[in-house]
Scaffold this active site. Sequence first.
Site, mmCIF file in Angstrom:
data_model
loop_
_atom_site.group_PDB
_atom_site.id
_atom_site.type_symbol
_atom_site.label_atom_id
_atom_site.label_comp_id
_atom_site.label_asym_id
_atom_site.label_seq_id
_atom_site.Cartn_x
_atom_site.Cartn_y
_atom_site.Cartn_z
ATOM 1 N N MET A 160 14.947 -38.628 85.673
ATOM 2 C CA MET A 160 15.396 -37.374 85.073
ATOM 3 C C MET A 160 14.196 -36.477 84.758
ATOM 4 O O MET A 160 14.302 -35.563 83.932
ATOM 5 C CB MET A 160 16.221 -37.630 83.808
ATOM 6 C CG MET A 160 17.545 -38.304 84.090
ATOM 7 S SD MET A 160 18.842 -37.912 82.901
ATOM 8 C CE MET A 160 18.093 -38.438 81.375
ATOM 9 N N HIS A 189 6.331 -40.122 82.995
ATOM 10 C CA HIS A 189 5.226 -40.761 82.306
ATOM 11 C C HIS A 189 4.784 -41.969 83.128
ATOM 12 O O HIS A 189 5.292 -42.202 84.241
ATOM 13 C CB HIS A 189 5.621 -41.158 80.880
ATOM 14 C CG HIS A 189 6.899 -41.932 80.792
ATOM 15 N ND1 HIS A 189 7.054 -43.195 81.346
ATOM 16 C CD2 HIS A 189 8.103 -41.632 80.233
ATOM 17 C CE1 HIS A 189 8.273 -43.643 81.108
ATOM 18 N NE2 HIS A 189 8.941 -42.721 80.442
ATOM 19 N N HIS A 216 7.460 -44.234 84.779
ATOM 20 C CA HIS A 216 8.026 -43.757 86.040
ATOM 21 C C HIS A 216 7.041 -43.952 87.195
ATOM 22 O O HIS A 216 7.426 -44.372 88.293
ATOM 23 C CB HIS A 216 8.349 -42.265 85.948
ATOM 24 C CG HIS A 216 9.372 -41.901 84.933
ATOM 25 N ND1 HIS A 216 9.043 -41.255 83.757
ATOM 26 C CD2 HIS A 216 10.718 -42.071 84.909
ATOM 27 C CE1 HIS A 216 10.143 -41.033 83.061
ATOM 28 N NE2 HIS A 216 11.180 -41.531 83.730
ATOM 29 N N GLY A 253 13.456 -49.367 85.705
ATOM 30 C CA GLY A 253 12.673 -50.026 84.666
ATOM 31 C C GLY A 253 13.535 -50.870 83.749
ATOM 32 O O GLY A 253 14.703 -50.564 83.496
ATOM 33 N N GLN A 254 12.933 -51.937 83.218
ATOM 34 C CA GLN A 254 13.650 -52.836 82.310
ATOM 35 C C GLN A 254 13.823 -52.261 80.907
ATOM 36 O O GLN A 254 14.573 -52.826 80.111
ATOM 37 C CB GLN A 254 12.916 -54.172 82.205
ATOM 38 C CG GLN A 254 13.030 -55.053 83.431
ATOM 39 C CD GLN A 254 12.310 -56.384 83.272
ATOM 40 O OE1 GLN A 254 11.880 -56.730 82.171
ATOM 41 N NE2 GLN A 254 12.158 -57.114 84.356
ATOM 42 N N SER A 312 10.425 -40.647 77.823
ATOM 43 C CA SER A 312 10.301 -39.189 77.827
ATOM 44 C C SER A 312 10.598 -38.604 76.460
ATOM 45 O O SER A 312 10.128 -37.512 76.127
ATOM 46 C CB SER A 312 11.253 -38.588 78.871
ATOM 47 O OG SER A 312 10.952 -39.088 80.152
ATOM 48 N N ARG A 313 11.359 -39.331 75.635
ATOM 49 C CA ARG A 313 11.717 -38.829 74.304
ATOM 50 C C ARG A 313 10.614 -39.071 73.272
ATOM 51 O O ARG A 313 10.703 -38.547 72.163
ATOM 52 C CB ARG A 313 13.030 -39.469 73.843
ATOM 53 C CG ARG A 313 14.249 -38.987 74.644
ATOM 54 C CD ARG A 313 15.552 -39.560 74.091
ATOM 55 N NE ARG A 313 16.718 -38.908 74.673
ATOM 56 C CZ ARG A 313 17.400 -39.360 75.714
ATOM 57 N NH1 ARG A 313 17.018 -40.495 76.293
ATOM 58 N NH2 ARG A 313 18.448 -38.710 76.188
#
Length: 268
Positions: free
Chosen positions: A21, A25, A28, A138-139, A177-178
């Site tokens: 999305m 970072h 990703h 990703g886990q 991302s948050r």
Amino acid sequence: MRTWCRERQRDSQTVGFVPTMGALHEGHLSLVRQAKAQCDVCVVSVFVNPTQFAANEDLSRYPRPLERDLQLIANEGADAVFLPNNGIMYPPGFGSFILPPPVALPLEGQSRPEHFRGVTTVVMKLLQIIPADAAFFGQKDFQQLRVIEDMVRDLNIPTEIVSCQIVRDDDGLALSSRNRYLSDEQRQAALSLFRALGRAEAMVAAGERDTQSIEKAMTETLAVCDSIDYAVVAEVDSLQPMRTLQRPAVALVAARVGNTRLIDNRIL
């Protein structure tokens, strides 16, 4: 995009796919590296999917630094980027959704009831557009990973789902991302998720097998957060609760720090 993938597959090249999305970072980028290492070519998608956000969530303020994202993707040597808009993914009259599998019902399914319907629908659509040999997830979003694994199995989708390790900052906070929403003070509170999982792991290593005791310890550690959605030990495949650790398990936590909702997990 589909033609591009099929042309390469006709040339006996394998296609790896990393759905994102955006607001990329290091987590990703580690997926991109794994896709490039495992497959001949790598495709990255960037699409903030509106159907997985509830009305009260952060869709409107979700970060969208597209030019930076494209530069990061280029720096990693990805071969193509898919950049659809809402009108392409959800054209007028759109009404077909994928019902998530049972593993979607607990945890996030309780906290965010419509979330996984949006996830399964957009991933199914992306895998129709990008018929990859392997897709990399990703886990950190452990339940999402399990939901997608089960959907792909149940619907006979010919794409291998590859699970990739959580990437963390030096202080242990799982990359998200948050995280950019957090002030310095809030970031210190956010580290309680990492500490809670570490406490659970230490208790198991010391011989504790009662999951209620482990969950109580995790909840105590998360007390510095503004609210706690869950702190549980679950069976690793079904994500159903377990009273005693007798099978492979995962500790999962979700909490809010300020207005930011964070999740993390650790295999026990």
